[in-house]
Design a protein around this motif. Structure first.
Motif, PDB file in Angstrom:
ATOM      1  N   GLU A  13      44.967  51.809  43.059  1.00 47.01           N
ATOM      2  CA  GLU A  13      44.930  53.844  43.326  1.00 47.01           C
ATOM      3  C   GLU A  13      43.375  54.270  43.776  1.00 47.01           C
ATOM      4  O   GLU A  13      43.508  55.315  44.322  1.00 47.01           O
ATOM      5  N   ASN A  14      42.603  53.286  43.488  1.00 46.42           N
ATOM      6  CA  ASN A  14      41.426  54.473  44.262  1.00 46.42           C
ATOM      7  C   ASN A  14      40.628  53.015  45.139  1.00 46.42           C
ATOM      8  O   ASN A  14      39.958  53.855  45.958  1.00 46.42           O
ATOM      9  N   LEU A  15      40.452  51.797  45.461  1.00 44.96           N
ATOM     10  CA  LEU A  15      40.127  51.169  47.217  1.00 44.96           C
ATOM     11  C   LEU A  15      41.118  50.947  47.532  1.00 44.96           C
ATOM     12  O   LEU A  15      42.031  50.188  47.553  1.00 44.96           O
ATOM     13  N   ARG A  16      40.387  50.675  49.303  1.00 44.71           N
ATOM     14  CA  ARG A  16      41.426  51.160  50.273  1.00 44.71           C
ATOM     15  C   ARG A  16      41.171  50.346  51.131  1.00 44.71           C
ATOM     16  O   ARG A  16      39.536  50.097  51.497  1.00 44.71           O
ATOM     17  N   ASP A  17      40.728  49.189  51.594  1.00 44.63           N
ATOM     18  CA  ASP A  17      40.365  47.989  52.862  1.00 44.63           C
ATOM     19  C   ASP A  17      39.770  49.649  53.731  1.00 44.63           C
ATOM     20  O   ASP A  17      39.619  50.735  53.626  1.00 44.63           O
ATOM     21  N   GLY A  18      38.071  48.985  54.061  1.00 43.28           N
ATOM     22  CA  GLY A  18      37.479  49.617  54.692  1.00 43.28           C
ATOM     23  C   GLY A  18      36.859  50.734  53.887  1.00 43.28           C
ATOM     24  O   GLY A  18      35.822  51.708  54.755  1.00 43.28           O
ATOM     25  N   ASP A  19      36.849  50.586  52.662  1.00 44.22           N
ATOM     26  CA  ASP A  19      35.471  51.742  52.059  1.00 44.22           C
ATOM     27  C   ASP A  19      34.748  51.184  51.388  1.00 44.22           C
ATOM     28  O   ASP A  19      34.074  50.047  51.762  1.00 44.22           O
ATOM     29  N   THR A  47      32.728  47.571  52.882  1.00 46.70           N
ATOM     30  CA  THR A  47      30.800  48.259  53.112  1.00 46.70           C
ATOM     31  C   THR A  47      30.417  47.893  51.483  1.00 46.70           C
ATOM     32  O   THR A  47      30.915  49.028  50.330  1.00 46.70           O
ATOM     33  N   LEU A  48      30.021  47.284  50.853  1.00 41.92           N
ATOM     34  CA  LEU A  48      29.305  47.059  49.540  1.00 41.92           C
ATOM     35  C   LEU A  48      27.890  47.498  49.648  1.00 41.92           C
ATOM     36  O   LEU A  48      27.045  47.471  50.284  1.00 41.92           O
ATOM     37  N   ILE A  49      28.280  48.630  48.741  1.00 48.04           N
ATOM     38  CA  ILE A  49      26.691  49.005  48.891  1.00 48.04           C
ATOM     39  C   ILE A  49      26.090  48.581  46.703  1.00 48.04           C
ATOM     40  O   ILE A  49      26.480  48.680  46.182  1.00 48.04           O
ATOM     41  N   GLY A  64      35.327  36.299  52.027  1.00 53.37           N
ATOM     42  CA  GLY A  64      35.804  37.414  53.631  1.00 53.37           C
ATOM     43  C   GLY A  64      36.282  38.654  53.710  1.00 53.37           C
ATOM     44  O   GLY A  64      37.467  39.294  54.390  1.00 53.37           O
ATOM     45  N   MET A  65      35.870  39.811  52.851  1.00 58.31           N
ATOM     46  CA  MET A  65      36.138  40.766  52.241  1.00 58.31           C
ATOM     47  C   MET A  65      35.462  42.148  52.927  1.00 58.31           C
ATOM     48  O   MET A  65      35.499  42.838  52.990  1.00 58.31           O
ATOM     49  N   VAL A  66      34.080  41.404  53.301  1.00 62.49           N
ATOM     50  CA  VAL A  66      32.921  42.404  53.572  1.00 62.49           C
ATOM     51  C   VAL A  66      32.161  42.577  54.983  1.00 62.49           C
ATOM     52  O   VAL A  66      32.055  41.204  55.362  1.00 62.49           O
ATOM     53  N   LYS A  67      32.347  43.591  55.413  1.00 66.56           N
ATOM     54  CA  LYS A  67      31.709  43.440  56.174  1.00 66.56           C
ATOM     55  C   LYS A  67      30.680  43.828  56.625  1.00 66.56           C
ATOM     56  O   LYS A  67      29.576  43.781  57.964  1.00 66.56           O
ATOM     57  N   PRO A  96      30.835  37.108  60.567  1.00 68.45           N
ATOM     58  CA  PRO A  96      29.729  37.789  60.501  1.00 68.45           C
ATOM     59  C   PRO A  96      29.468  38.813  59.464  1.00 68.45           C
ATOM     60  O   PRO A  96      30.642  40.142  58.699  1.00 68.45           O
ATOM     61  N   LEU A  97      28.410  39.384  58.854  1.00 71.02           N
ATOM     62  CA  LEU A  97      28.320  39.769  57.406  1.00 71.02           C
ATOM     63  C   LEU A  97      26.908  40.951  58.258  1.00 71.02           C
ATOM     64  O   LEU A  97      25.888  40.473  58.873  1.00 71.02           O
ATOM     65  N   GLU A  98      27.011  42.391  58.553  1.00 71.49           N
ATOM     66  CA  GLU A  98      26.287  42.934  58.837  1.00 71.49           C
ATOM     67  C   GLU A  98      25.102  43.456  57.107  1.00 71.49           C
ATOM     68  O   GLU A  98      26.098  43.167  56.048  1.00 71.49           O
TER      69      GLU A  98
END
Length: 285
Positions: A13-19, A47-49, A64-67, A96-98
């Protein structure tokens, strides 16, 4: 007002692709169960913070979930580097990972600015440092009152923050004890916040009310997952699983072994497994 949900429903319910998403925890109370559910649900382009990415970010990156990762220190605490993160940065595997690197002070101030609804954080920092040469989001400004040159970074405003805590009461208030780190500010800065807890209690009547770090109106959803921060520890509940951190260094060093471990321990597992994993680590009441 916080809703009590299963961890599967809370993530769905709270996490979507690209969040942009923060899974925050400092030394203990790392929301591992929430990360594993995110992996099972196959979220992409995240985008992981986090101030201190560790094993759980290594796992999401390797799947492979993270850009992009916004952070101030990345490593396997007490052991060494994060091998899946390094493989992604150096070799683009599995994609690739930024990276956007900051100091701890910058991240803490950026979370606080986000929690306050401010566009940026201003603080004394980065003097004599060269990180700004590789991070365009580190700027400097002049104080309009003193003329002093100060550092400025964008506020952190995650789409969703996940944390783990010891207790929630039945009204949805959340109690966090021990080392707090930046979890409170990360929740207050987010558009949505999900908290996994060790247990739900009737009330906190026997505790000082100031210990209730997060009132129910700051939390979107609560999921009960005993052991949900393993292999990190939960103050008052179970100890840190040091062997798991050492083992991860070998697991993550090999792509095939990493994938096999993830299949067995995450993709084909469930939140119920966490309680069993901490059984021998529990602290006697």
């Amino acid at each position: 007002m916080a809703k009590f949900l299963s961890i599967a429903d809370a993530v769905a319910e709270n996490l979507r692709d690209g969040d942009s998403v923060a899974f925050e925890g400092f030394t203990h109370l790392i929301p591992t169960a929430a990360v594993h559910e995110t992996i099972r649900q196959g979220r992409k382009e995240l985008t992981l913070i986090r101030m201190t990415p560790d094993l759980v970010y290594d796992q999401m990156i390797g799947m492979g979930m993270v850009k992009k990762v916004i952070f101030s220190y990345a490593g396997n605490p007490g052991v060494g580097l994060l091998r899946r993160l390094r493989d992604a940065v150096e070799n683009g595997w599995p994609q690739p990972l930024e990276i956007e690197e900051h100091s701890h002070a910058a991240m803490a101030n950026a979370y606080e600015a986000g929690a306050a609804g401010l566009p940026c954080a201003i603080f004394r920092g980065y003097r004599g440092a060269e990180l700004a040469k590789v991070n365009p989001n580190i700027k400097s400004i002049e104080c309009p009152f003193t003329g002093e040159r100060l550092a400025a970074v964008p506020a952190i405003r995650p789409d969703v923050t996940f944390i783990h805590a010891q207790k929630a009461d039945r009204k949805g208030n959340v109690l966090v004890e021990g080392i707090i780190g930046i979890q409170k500010e990360a929740v207050l800065a987010a558009k949505r916040a999900v908290v996994t807890v060790e247990e739900v209690v009737d009330d906190f009547d026997e505790l000082h009310p100031n210990l209730t770090v997060l009132p129910h109106w700051t939390v979107t959803a609560i999921a009960v997952v005993p052991g949900g921060s393993h292999p990190s520890y939960a103050h008052g509940y179970y100890e840190r699983d040091n062997a798991a951190y050492l083992e991860w260094d070998d697991i993550a060093a090999d792509r095939d072994r990493f994938r096999k471990w993830m299949e067995e321990n995450v993709l084909n597992s469930s939140p119920d497994a966490f309680a069993a994993r901490v059984e021998g680590l529990r602290i006697a009441a």
